[in-house]
Design a protein around this motif. Structure first.
Motif, PDB file in Angstrom:
ATOM      1  N   GLY A 111       0.810  -1.215   0.000  1.00 22.06           N
ATOM      2  CA  GLY A 111       0.000   0.000   0.000  1.00 22.06           C
ATOM      3  C   GLY A 111       0.841   1.261   0.000  1.00 22.06           C
ATOM      4  O   GLY A 111       0.497   2.245  -0.663  1.00 22.06           O
ATOM      5  N   ARG A 112       1.948   1.231   0.708  1.00 24.16           N
ATOM      6  CA  ARG A 112       2.814   2.411   0.756  1.00 24.16           C
ATOM      7  C   ARG A 112       3.498   2.665  -0.570  1.00 24.16           C
ATOM      8  O   ARG A 112       3.815   3.802  -0.912  1.00 24.16           O
ATOM      9  CB  ARG A 112       3.850   2.230   1.865  1.00 24.16           C
ATOM     10  CG  ARG A 112       4.696   3.478   2.124  1.00 24.16           C
ATOM     11  CD  ARG A 112       5.699   3.215   3.222  1.00 24.16           C
ATOM     12  NE  ARG A 112       6.659   4.301   3.336  1.00 24.16           N
ATOM     13  CZ  ARG A 112       7.780   4.228   4.034  1.00 24.16           C
ATOM     14  NH1 ARG A 112       8.056   3.114   4.715  1.00 24.16           N
ATOM     15  NH2 ARG A 112       8.617   5.255   4.080  1.00 24.16           N
ATOM     16  N   MET A 113       3.723   1.608  -1.344  1.00 25.20           N
ATOM     17  CA  MET A 113       4.344   1.760  -2.658  1.00 25.20           C
ATOM     18  C   MET A 113       3.344   2.237  -3.712  1.00 25.20           C
ATOM     19  O   MET A 113       3.728   2.627  -4.810  1.00 25.20           O
ATOM     20  CB  MET A 113       4.949   0.428  -3.103  1.00 25.20           C
ATOM     21  CG  MET A 113       6.088  -0.053  -2.213  1.00 25.20           C
ATOM     22  SD  MET A 113       6.481  -1.807  -2.479  1.00 25.20           S
ATOM     23  CE  MET A 113       6.940  -1.790  -4.201  1.00 25.20           C
ATOM     24  N   THR A 114       2.054   2.160  -3.382  1.00 25.59           N
ATOM     25  CA  THR A 114       0.995   2.476  -4.343  1.00 25.59           C
ATOM     26  C   THR A 114       0.592   3.934  -4.248  1.00 25.59           C
ATOM     27  O   THR A 114       0.616   4.533  -3.164  1.00 25.59           O
ATOM     28  CB  THR A 114      -0.233   1.574  -4.078  1.00 25.59           C
ATOM     29  OG1 THR A 114       0.179   0.212  -4.106  1.00 25.59           O
ATOM     30  CG2 THR A 114      -1.314   1.805  -5.113  1.00 25.59           C
ATOM     31  N   HIS A 115       0.211   4.512  -5.392  1.00 23.26           N
ATOM     32  CA  HIS A 115      -0.277   5.891  -5.423  1.00 23.26           C
ATOM     33  C   HIS A 115      -1.517   5.998  -4.544  1.00 23.26           C
ATOM     34  O   HIS A 115      -2.368   5.097  -4.533  1.00 23.26           O
ATOM     35  CB  HIS A 115      -0.604   6.290  -6.870  1.00 23.26           C
ATOM     36  CG  HIS A 115      -0.840   7.742  -7.056  1.00 23.26           C
ATOM     37  ND1 HIS A 115      -2.044   8.345  -6.770  1.00 23.26           N
ATOM     38  CD2 HIS A 115      -0.029   8.741  -7.506  1.00 23.26           C
ATOM     39  CE1 HIS A 115      -1.975   9.639  -7.039  1.00 23.26           C
ATOM     40  NE2 HIS A 115      -0.760   9.895  -7.475  1.00 23.26           N
ATOM     41  N   PRO A 116      -1.672   7.100  -3.801  1.00 22.86           N
ATOM     42  CA  PRO A 116      -2.829   7.233  -2.889  1.00 22.86           C
ATOM     43  C   PRO A 116      -4.175   7.013  -3.564  1.00 22.86           C
ATOM     44  O   PRO A 116      -5.090   6.454  -2.965  1.00 22.86           O
ATOM     45  CB  PRO A 116      -2.689   8.673  -2.373  1.00 22.86           C
ATOM     46  CG  PRO A 116      -1.230   8.980  -2.483  1.00 22.86           C
ATOM     47  CD  PRO A 116      -0.754   8.240  -3.696  1.00 22.86           C
ATOM     48  N   ASP A 117      -4.317   7.416  -4.813  1.00 22.71           N
ATOM     49  CA  ASP A 117      -5.605   7.277  -5.496  1.00 22.71           C
ATOM     50  C   ASP A 117      -5.919   5.833  -5.859  1.00 22.71           C
ATOM     51  O   ASP A 117      -7.078   5.514  -6.199  1.00 22.71           O
ATOM     52  CB  ASP A 117      -5.630   8.131  -6.769  1.00 22.71           C
ATOM     53  CG  ASP A 117      -5.576   9.622  -6.462  1.00 22.71           C
ATOM     54  OD1 ASP A 117      -5.852   9.981  -5.303  1.00 22.71           O
ATOM     55  OD2 ASP A 117      -5.251  10.411  -7.386  1.00 22.71           O
ATOM     56  N   ASP A 118      -4.932   4.940  -5.808  1.00 23.55           N
ATOM     57  CA  ASP A 118      -5.144   3.543  -6.197  1.00 23.55           C
ATOM     58  C   ASP A 118      -5.091   2.593  -5.009  1.00 23.55           C
ATOM     59  O   ASP A 118      -5.153   1.372  -5.173  1.00 23.55           O
ATOM     60  CB  ASP A 118      -4.087   3.106  -7.227  1.00 23.55           C
ATOM     61  CG  ASP A 118      -4.370   3.678  -8.605  1.00 23.55           C
ATOM     62  OD1 ASP A 118      -5.358   4.421  -8.735  1.00 23.55           O
ATOM     63  OD2 ASP A 118      -3.602   3.399  -9.543  1.00 23.55           O
ATOM     64  N   ARG A 119      -4.960   3.128  -3.806  1.00 23.57           N
ATOM     65  CA  ARG A 119      -4.880   2.258  -2.637  1.00 23.57           C
ATOM     66  C   ARG A 119      -6.271   1.735  -2.267  1.00 23.57           C
ATOM     67  O   ARG A 119      -7.278   2.259  -2.703  1.00 23.57           O
ATOM     68  CB  ARG A 119      -4.294   3.025  -1.448  1.00 23.57           C
ATOM     69  CG  ARG A 119      -2.818   3.372  -1.614  1.00 23.57           C
ATOM     70  CD  ARG A 119      -2.323   4.240  -0.487  1.00 23.57           C
ATOM     71  NE  ARG A 119      -0.939   4.669  -0.729  1.00 23.57           N
ATOM     72  CZ  ARG A 119      -0.326   5.600  -0.019  1.00 23.57           C
ATOM     73  NH1 ARG A 119      -0.947   6.200   0.973  1.00 23.57           N
ATOM     74  NH2 ARG A 119       0.916   5.938  -0.306  1.00 23.57           N
ATOM     75  N   GLY A 120      -6.252   0.699  -1.427  1.00 30.33           N
ATOM     76  CA  GLY A 120      -7.527   0.210  -0.920  1.00 30.33           C
ATOM     77  C   GLY A 120      -7.758  -1.266  -1.136  1.00 30.33           C
ATOM     78  O   GLY A 120      -8.561  -1.871  -0.437  1.00 30.33           O
ATOM     79  N   THR A 121      -7.071  -1.878  -2.093  1.00 30.49           N
ATOM     80  CA  THR A 121      -7.261  -3.311  -2.359  1.00 30.49           C
ATOM     81  C   THR A 121      -5.999  -4.068  -1.977  1.00 30.49           C
ATOM     82  O   THR A 121      -4.936  -3.844  -2.550  1.00 30.49           O
ATOM     83  CB  THR A 121      -7.573  -3.555  -3.846  1.00 30.49           C
ATOM     84  OG1 THR A 121      -8.708  -2.760  -4.219  1.00 30.49           O
ATOM     85  CG2 THR A 121      -7.897  -5.014  -4.080  1.00 30.49           C
ATOM     86  N   ALA A 122      -6.130  -4.948  -0.984  1.00 24.42           N
ATOM     87  CA  ALA A 122      -4.986  -5.728  -0.530  1.00 24.42           C
ATOM     88  C   ALA A 122      -4.659  -6.819  -1.534  1.00 24.42           C
ATOM     89  O   ALA A 122      -5.482  -7.202  -2.363  1.00 24.42           O
ATOM     90  CB  ALA A 122      -5.276  -6.336   0.837  1.00 24.42           C
ATOM     91  N   LEU A 123      -3.420  -7.350  -1.445  1.00 27.26           N
ATOM     92  CA  LEU A 123      -3.002  -8.406  -2.366  1.00 27.26           C
ATOM     93  C   LEU A 123      -3.886  -9.633  -2.214  1.00 27.26           C
ATOM     94  O   LEU A 123      -4.265 -10.273  -3.196  1.00 27.26           O
ATOM     95  CB  LEU A 123      -1.535  -8.776  -2.114  1.00 27.26           C
ATOM     96  CG  LEU A 123      -0.493  -7.680  -2.377  1.00 27.26           C
ATOM     97  CD1 LEU A 123       0.902  -8.192  -2.025  1.00 27.26           C
ATOM     98  CD2 LEU A 123      -0.545  -7.222  -3.823  1.00 27.26           C
ATOM     99  N   GLY A 124      -4.246  -9.962  -0.983  1.00 28.78           N
ATOM    100  CA  GLY A 124      -5.114 -11.110  -0.762  1.00 28.78           C
ATOM    101  C   GLY A 124      -6.485 -10.913  -1.377  1.00 28.78           C
ATOM    102  O   GLY A 124      -7.078 -11.844  -1.933  1.00 28.78           O
ATOM    103  N   ASP A 125      -6.994  -9.694  -1.280  1.00 28.35           N
ATOM    104  CA  ASP A 125      -8.307  -9.411  -1.871  1.00 28.35           C
ATOM    105  C   ASP A 125      -8.255  -9.488  -3.385  1.00 28.35           C
ATOM    106  O   ASP A 125      -9.246  -9.844  -4.029  1.00 28.35           O
ATOM    107  CB  ASP A 125      -8.791  -8.026  -1.436  1.00 28.35           C
ATOM    108  CG  ASP A 125      -9.037  -7.951   0.066  1.00 28.35           C
ATOM    109  OD1 ASP A 125      -9.276  -9.023   0.664  1.00 28.35           O
ATOM    110  OD2 ASP A 125      -8.976  -6.846   0.631  1.00 28.35           O
ATOM    111  N   LEU A 126      -7.111  -9.135  -3.980  1.00 32.82           N
ATOM    112  CA  LEU A 126      -6.980  -9.199  -5.436  1.00 32.82           C
ATOM    113  C   LEU A 126      -7.157 -10.620  -5.935  1.00 32.82           C
ATOM    114  O   LEU A 126      -7.744 -10.855  -6.997  1.00 32.82           O
ATOM    115  CB  LEU A 126      -5.610  -8.665  -5.875  1.00 32.82           C
ATOM    116  CG  LEU A 126      -5.385  -7.153  -5.744  1.00 32.82           C
ATOM    117  CD1 LEU A 126      -3.950  -6.817  -6.112  1.00 32.82           C
ATOM    118  CD2 LEU A 126      -6.355  -6.392  -6.632  1.00 32.82           C
ATOM    119  N   CYS A 127      -6.635 -11.579  -5.202  1.00 33.86           N
ATOM    120  CA  CYS A 127      -6.684 -12.971  -5.643  1.00 33.86           C
ATOM    121  C   CYS A 127      -7.920 -13.711  -5.139  1.00 33.86           C
ATOM    122  O   CYS A 127      -8.127 -14.869  -5.488  1.00 33.86           O
ATOM    123  CB  CYS A 127      -5.430 -13.721  -5.174  1.00 33.86           C
ATOM    124  SG  CYS A 127      -3.921 -13.163  -5.993  1.00 33.86           S
TER     125      CYS A 127
END
Length: 790
Positions: free
Chosen positions: A282-298
């Motif tokens: 999340g810290r590496m991601t742009h603030p506007d694109d945060r909110g979805t965790a890696l686990g939630d993606l899969c």
């Protein structure tokens, strides 16, 4: 077979794949191997947990008796401290039945014996005083020795691989000299030359007379080590691949903290690896694109892997970088799960896509929205709550063609760009300027009321387009005819509004330059009729329901030298229509190119079968309006059509209006040159109507000049028309070009034109346009009648 951990209190290194027990300092067993359970007759290693070694093992002379479920068994006992915890003891129970020649085996011991054979695990006993080594039957099988042969420690060392021998000799020294337990692994060369890898454990024991014996196990682990080597090499190849791959790769723990990354990811984000370690996804991601965790993606893909089309990361300088993510859940050797994430930089691809989209929706010259964008914008506006307040202005520059022809296309382009900037900067808020094609601009207003009403907006736009623009050192004054339209009901779509505004613009242009006209019911009905006519024309074209008429061109003695193909439409309701009735509709519907292809294909096919009067074949002339030399496929299309028809190249004449041949780019001239080299001739149709000076005649890449009928009609009474006609003929002759007079209708006109040496003539004086069958008859009759006298 691996050991079974039932204690659950520690995670030590594996026990030997032999009957082995792990015990605490007071002798309590906390772990056991399946082989130990088999040797004691237990169904599972769990049964041995909690037992005490004092209860399991009883000394009996040289041997130790192992108390099992079905009695006692003689074993040798090897013990040593566990590597991971010195307070724990590893005890290996060596079945010495085949060393002491015990006859008869119990079922449990036979099962253990079989298991050891499968595991290729044998036992040995070494007497340091005599240097004699006794080997179990299984161990003899493993190392390929005859059990009856004498074996010593030295003979064993002779078979150790030369590269391992010194290390093995040193490894045995603590056992033989200090009586310390040892564990060693090395390569062994069998008598048959095969190289095996042995894993040995050894420990000292005392026999009944107090002498020290060295006993232990030896297991063939060649296959296991080969598998480990393959895994290590595979792991190394994976590591190397991650290192050299040009896309960023990161490993994240279950808390989504970065554990490791390759150089490409460090370069992508402009951080060192030490700076990246510990950062969360999340810290590496742009603030506007945060909110979805890696686990939630899969979560929606079986929990294993997922592709994320786009996510913005942040570089060290704060700039965003667009990445396509490939996320996979993987497992380390110790069973710990981790996230493997591939970061593919798509910033340039996204920039290219945006550029392509801009090109697809914007005019290349002015950068204003184009027709496709206008349809999209109108569609959105008319679907919204303020659809009834949308307005469209269709603007067409007055006399732009004359400006373009007199000053050149570059000057015309410069003028269009200047007017586009005036519209962008001067339009009221909520209005969008667009360019459809040529000199046509459109203004879209989201709320006509905010702009002050249709009349006010049209006046304002007219003022922006009524101006003087400096172009190539000249002050060019321009104005525009404007048609306006607003939705008349909820059924009106974006295409309808454009049609109604277009029709209103033509009405304004009919009334004079710089006028404004509002689309009314009558105009809308007319536009609807034009739309219906366009649909009928498209259907007629698709169903091959059009036809060609032909008009001959004759030389001075009446011989037919060529025939011009003229398009006709036998309309089911309105009868035979000439091009003037439907070509404007075809132009608005982008059908001109398809019409040209149909005419070219049909005319060449029919001309290929004409009779040939005299020794000279009759040429076929085709007017081109939508298919022009600037098209990328012009040469190929013409060449394919000629080849398909089978007509001779030298019989093909392609007619283009003067304006289509002025200021041709080099690519278009090259295309024409390719066809001319094959025999095709180009003709300038209606010469004199394109506002060009006679000096431009020499620049036109054509072999035939056709003098427009407007000059021909006045040569017998208007001195100006006569002078123009004569000048054109003289210049054409001087440049070696053929000159044809169009629209010759009287004998007087023929004689005047003949007197100034016109090469050929076309008009009603010789023949009306006629259908194909009549033309065939005419061609078979020979030369046409020529008026006599002067």
């Amino acid at each position: 077979m691996p050991e079974v951990d039932v204690g659950g209190r520690l995670d030590p290194e594996p026990l030997p794949e032999a009957p082995a027990l792990l015990s605490t300092s007071d002798g309590t067993v906390i772990r056991a191997t399946p082989q130990a359970a088999t040797l004691t007759g237990e169904f599972s290693p769990v049964a041995l947990i909690g037992r005490n070694l004092r209860d399991l093992l009883v000394a009996d002379g040289d041997l130790v008796r192992l108390r099992g479920r079905r009695g006692e068994l003689g074993v040798r006992v090897l013990t040593w401290p566990h590597h991971a915890n010195m307070r724990l003891t590893v005890t290996v129970l060596v079945d010495v039945s085949d060393l002491v020649d015990v006859s008869g085996l119990t079922d449990e011991r036979r099962k253990l014996h079989d298991a050891q054979r499968v595991a290729r695990l044998g036992t040995w006993e070494w007497d340091p005083e005599t240097n004699v080594t006794r080997l179990s039957k299984i161990l003899c099988e493993v190392i390929g020795r005859n059990r009856d042969s004498v074996s010593t420690h030295h003979s064993y060392l002779d078979h150790v691989h030369p590269e391992d021998r010194a290390r093995v000799r040193d490894a045995w020294r603590p056992l033989s000299e200090e009586h310390q337990p040892v564990e060693i692994e090395h390569r062994y060369i069998r008598p048959d030359g095969a190289v095996r890898i042995l894993r040995l454990h050894g420990a000292p024991i005392e026999n009944c007379d107090g002498r020290t014996l060295l006993v232990g196990t030896a297991q063939d682990v060649t296959e296991q080590r080969a598998a480990v080597t393959r895994m290590e090499r595979s792991s190394q190849r994976f590591t190397d691949l991650v290192t050299v791959t040009p896309v960023g790769i990161g490993l994240f723990d279950q808390a989504e903290r970065l554990v490791d990354a390759n150089d490409a990811l460090c370069v992508l984000l402009d951080y060192s690896l030490d700076q990246l370690r510990g950062r969360t996804a999340g810290r590496m991601t742009h603030p506007d694109d945060r909110g979805t965790a890696l686990g939630d993606l899969c979560a929606g893909d079986g929990g294993r892997h997922r592709k994320v089309p786009q996510r913005r990361l942040v570089r060290s300088n704060g700039q965003p970088v667009y990445c396509e993510l490939h996320v996979a859940l993987s497992v380390q050797d110790d069973g710990t799960q981790f996230w493997l994430v591939v970061f593919q930089d798509i910033t340039e691809r996204r920039r290219t896509a945006e550029s392509l989209r801009f090109q697809a929706t914007h005019d290349e010259l002015t950068s204003l929205p184009n027709r496709a964008a206008v349809k999209e914008i109108l569609g959105r506006m008319l679907e919204g709550p303020g659809a009834d307040r949308v307005g469209v202005l269709f603007c067409d520059l007055d006399n732009f063609k004359r400006i373009n022809d007199s000053l050149g296309h570059d000057a015309g382009d410069e003028l269009l760009v200047a007017l586009a900037r005036r519209l962008e900067e001067g339009l009221p808020e909520g209005c969008i300027a667009a360019r459809l094609s040529g000199d046509e601009f459109v203004v879209i207003c989201a709320n006509i009321d905010v702009a002050g009403g249709v009349d006010s907006l049209a006046t304002e736009v007219g003022g922006l387009l009524r101006t003087a623009v400096p172009v190539y050192g000249q002050l060019v004054r321009v104005s525009a005819s404007i048609g306006a339209a607003v939705p008349s009901d909820t059924e009106v779509g974006g295409a309808d509004l454009l049609r109604f505004a277009d029709a209103a613009m033509f009405e304004a242009k009919r009334r004079g330059a710089g006028r404004v006209s509002m689309a009314n019911p009558a105009l809308m009905a007319s536009a609807d009729r034009q739309l219906r006519l366009e649909g009928q024309l498209r259907e007629a074209l698709n169903n091959d329901e059009l036809m060609l008429y032909y008009q001959p061109v004759v030389d001075g003695d009446g011989s037919i030298i060529s025939v011009e193909a003229l398009l006709r439409w036998p309309h089911p309701e309105r009868g035979m229509l000439s091009p003037g009735a439907f070509l404007p509709v075809a132009e608005q519907g982008d059908l001109l190119r398809e019409l040209d292809r149909w005419v070219l294909r049909t005319a060449l096919r029919e001309a290929a079968s004409w009779p040939e009067p005299g020794a000279r074949p009759v040429a076929i002339a085709i007017n081109m309006a939508g298919l022009v030399p600037g098209d990328h496929d012009f040469v190929d299309l013409v060449a394919d059509t000629v080849a398909e028809s089978g007509i001779d190249w030298h019989r093909v004449v392609l007619e283009l209006v003067e304006t289509a041949l002025v200021d041709l780019p080099s690519r278009s001239r090259q295309a024409m040159g390719e066809l001319v080299d094959r025999g095709v001739r180009f003709a300038v149709d209606d010469f004199g109507t394109g506002y060009s000076s006679l000096a431009r005649l020499k620049e036109l890449p054509a072999q035939i000049i056709k003098v427009d009928r407007r000059f021909v009609s006045g040569v017998d009474g208007d001195t100006s028309d006569f002078a123009v006609a004569k000048a054109v003929v003289d210049m054409a002759r001087a440049m070696g070009r053929q000159c044809i007079a169009e629209g010759v209708e009287t004998a007087t006109q023929f004689h005047v034109l003949s007197g100034i040496d016109v090469d050929a003539y076309q008009g009603w004086l010789f023949s009306y346009p006629m259908p194909p069958a009549e033309l065939r008859t005419l061609l078979s009759l020979g030369p046409l009648r020529i008026p006599q006298g002067t």
